[in-house]
Design an enzyme around this catalytic site. Structure first.
Site, PDB file in Angstrom:
ATOM      1  N   HIS A 127       7.558  -8.282  -8.180  1.00  0.00           N
ATOM      2  CA  HIS A 127       8.033  -9.672  -8.302  1.00  0.00           C
ATOM      3  C   HIS A 127       9.132  -9.826  -9.357  1.00  0.00           C
ATOM      4  O   HIS A 127       9.872 -10.805  -9.332  1.00  0.00           O
ATOM      5  CB  HIS A 127       6.871 -10.610  -8.645  1.00  0.00           C
ATOM      6  CG  HIS A 127       6.050 -11.014  -7.463  1.00  0.00           C
ATOM      7  ND1 HIS A 127       6.597 -11.497  -6.296  1.00  0.00           N
ATOM      8  CD2 HIS A 127       4.702 -11.025  -7.263  1.00  0.00           C
ATOM      9  CE1 HIS A 127       5.622 -11.773  -5.438  1.00  0.00           C
ATOM     10  NE2 HIS A 127       4.468 -11.483  -6.002  1.00  0.00           N
ATOM     11  N   SER A 153      -1.646 -12.685  -1.494  1.00  0.00           N
ATOM     12  CA  SER A 153      -2.880 -12.095  -2.024  1.00  0.00           C
ATOM     13  C   SER A 153      -4.119 -12.923  -1.694  1.00  0.00           C
ATOM     14  O   SER A 153      -5.181 -12.372  -1.401  1.00  0.00           O
ATOM     15  CB  SER A 153      -2.766 -11.912  -3.536  1.00  0.00           C
ATOM     16  OG  SER A 153      -1.751 -10.970  -3.819  1.00  0.00           O
TER      17      SER A 153
END
Length: 510
Positions: free
Chosen positions: A405, A63
């Site tokens: 995740h 990210s």
């Protein structure tokens, strides 16, 4: 003032594209809105990993890197890839700071010393870079090239240095000049906790050839260390000097090049070469040209080959200079990404930039609430689109990444489905105000929930491409082969805004 028609960028964090349906939380989710957009709106796939985002080849995106590249409108290279690229395209060999230091030493008949972590680990340094530095010194006429090897064993297996040392011995044999001058474990040379007594061992080794042990070859020195039960990291100061060879200590007039690129463990040993240093008493302090490969700290007054790359004219800064207004909006989990990282590492807002933060839910793990705070975030985003206040809006929905995740497949499917509903409302609002919208992702995650290699749960990012969808009144056709750094110039082109010279990304429509 007339109402603004916003250019909105919606980043679906962790929403990658994978052809295989198995264990794919994205293709197996019920997503009528996104399916409809893919069928009826201009769309393409863009790269979000590896060298396309400034990472090593094949490395999955993340990210921080993703948002930095999107906001910068150019590929932002990490130090490892920046130096590797500079070597492959010849920029390294022409680097003015390196050239001047080497040439000055050569002209005076002095030595070129190259020091650094001798490792293929790629965390603090890479031995390929050190190899290139040795070759460069030789090519520029240096006769005395001395290599001071810091041994790894942390980012590499504990006893793996032999191969690296053999490679360098072979290189020197091929060049017909230069040699490995010393060995010491990173425990000593790369301390970062002010254990100056350790660092002094490395300093004295390089400046006085003062060592606990002396051996004729590096491999003999390493084998002796292993016999003393010292792994690479802990190898004691060892001078490498065959009978009849002159000392390879650093003396006045020499050039010293430190080939580590990561700063944290390079600072202390570098500071020992600064006049004002007082961490320990130096027996000798040679007057030398010392070159840091990258800037280890702004207050170290030594030469630097690759200064920090400052990101001028990112998307946010450029919009501000153009007198435009912008909104950044996300949940807590990705708020830093649409602000700090998107702005190229700048914490403060630009003029005309506003920010809205929606609190992420307080749950132990996000599989327990896969929609996270998307409904509230969508409500605020829709209101912003309809407000007529903003020229540009950047929003991140964290769900696919944060729920992905957890590795919980069913929850990740629900996360994707909740996003589909949200995107429907955003598209409706954009059409209502005659705005424009790009939907994309910063990297993949949710499209691969089982590791095809191991059959175990896959909770990491992927190196797969991500979708790019356009919604708006312009009849555009996307080009193939785009990447994240093309998004900012594309958005500027869609709004007929000039593109700054610093943005080397391409406009993605024909």
């Amino acid at each position: 003032m007339s109402a603004k028609k916003p250019m909105a960028l919606v980043i679906l964090d962790g929403y990658g594209h994978r052809e295989t349906q198995a264990d794919n939380a994205i293709t197996n989710a019920n997503t009528p809105v996104l399916d409809g957009l893919m069928a009826n709106q201009p769309n393409t796939l863009i790269s979000a990993s590896g060298m396309d985002v400034g990472l090593p080849d094949g490395q999955m995106g993340n990210s921080e890197v993703g948002h930095t590249n999107i906001g910068a409108g150019r590929v932002v290279y990490q130090d490892l890839t920046r130096i590797t690229k500079a070597i492959s395209d010849g920029e390294f060999q022409q680097n003015e700071t390196l050239v001047n230091a080497i040439d000055k030493a050569v002209k005076a008949g002095k030595a070129v010393h190259i020091m650094g972590l001798m490792s293929p680990g790629g965390v603090h340094s890479h031995e390929d870079h050190i190899y290139a530095a040795v070759e460069m010194a030789a090519a520029r006429g240096a006769e005395k090239i001395y290599l001071h090897c810091f041994l790894d064993g942390r980012d590499t297996p504990p006893r793996s240095a032999e191969n690296s040392l053999k490679n360098f011995q072979e290189l020197f044999a091929k060049l017909g000049k230069g040699r490995i001058a010393s060995l010491v474990g990173r425990y000593y040379a790369m301390d970062r906790d002010n254990n100056w007594e350790r660092v002094q061992k490395a300093y004295d080794l390089m400046t006085e050839a003062k060592a606990e042990f002396t051996f004729a070859t590096a491999v003999e020195g390493l084998e002796a260390a292993y016999a003393r039960e010292e792994n690479d990291e802990f190898v004691q100061a060892t001078e490498i000097k065959a009978e009849g060879e002159e000392s390879a200590a650093i003396v006045d007039g020499d050039a010293v090049i430190f080939m580590n690129y990561r700063a944290d463990r390079a600072r202390q040993i570098t500071r020992t070469f600064v006049p004002s240093f007082d961490g320990f008493t130096r027996n000798v302090f040679p007057a030398i040209d010392f070159v840091m490969l990258t800037q280890y700290a702004a207050d170290i007054p030594l030469l630097c080959a690759f200064a920090p790359a400052s990101l001028e004219n990112t998307y946010g800064e450029w919009l501000s200079k153009e007198g435009k207004t912008q909104l950044r909006i996300s949940e807590t989990e990705k708020y830093a990404h649409v602000t700090f990282f998107f702005n190229g590492g700048i914490e403060d807002e630009f003029e005309g930039e506003e920010r809205q933060l929606v609190a992420s839910p307080k749950v132990a793990t996000y599989d327990l609430q896969p929609e996270m705070s998307a409904p509230e975030l969508t409500e605020k985003l829709v209101a912003a689109i309809k407000s007529g206040k903003y020229d540009a809006i950047v929003c991140n929905f964290p769900n696919c990444d944060m729920v992905g995740h957890t590795g919980v497949y069913d929850a990740t499917v629900k996360a994707v489905e909740s996003l589909d509903e949200c995107i429907g409302k955003v598209v409706e609002a954009i059409k209502e105000v005659d705005g424009q919208l790009l939907i994309t992702a910063d990297h993949g995650n949710a499209e691969m929930m089982i590791d095809p290699e191991t059959g175990g749960v896959h909770t990491a990012h992927t190196n797969l491409p991500v979708p790019l969808i356009y919604v708006g009144s312009k009849a555009i056709e996307f080009k193939e082969g785009g990447k994240l750094s093309d998004l900012a110039p594309t958005m500027l082109a869609l709004t007929d805004t000039a593109i700054p010279a610093e943005m080397s990304g391409e406009v993605l429509f024909k």
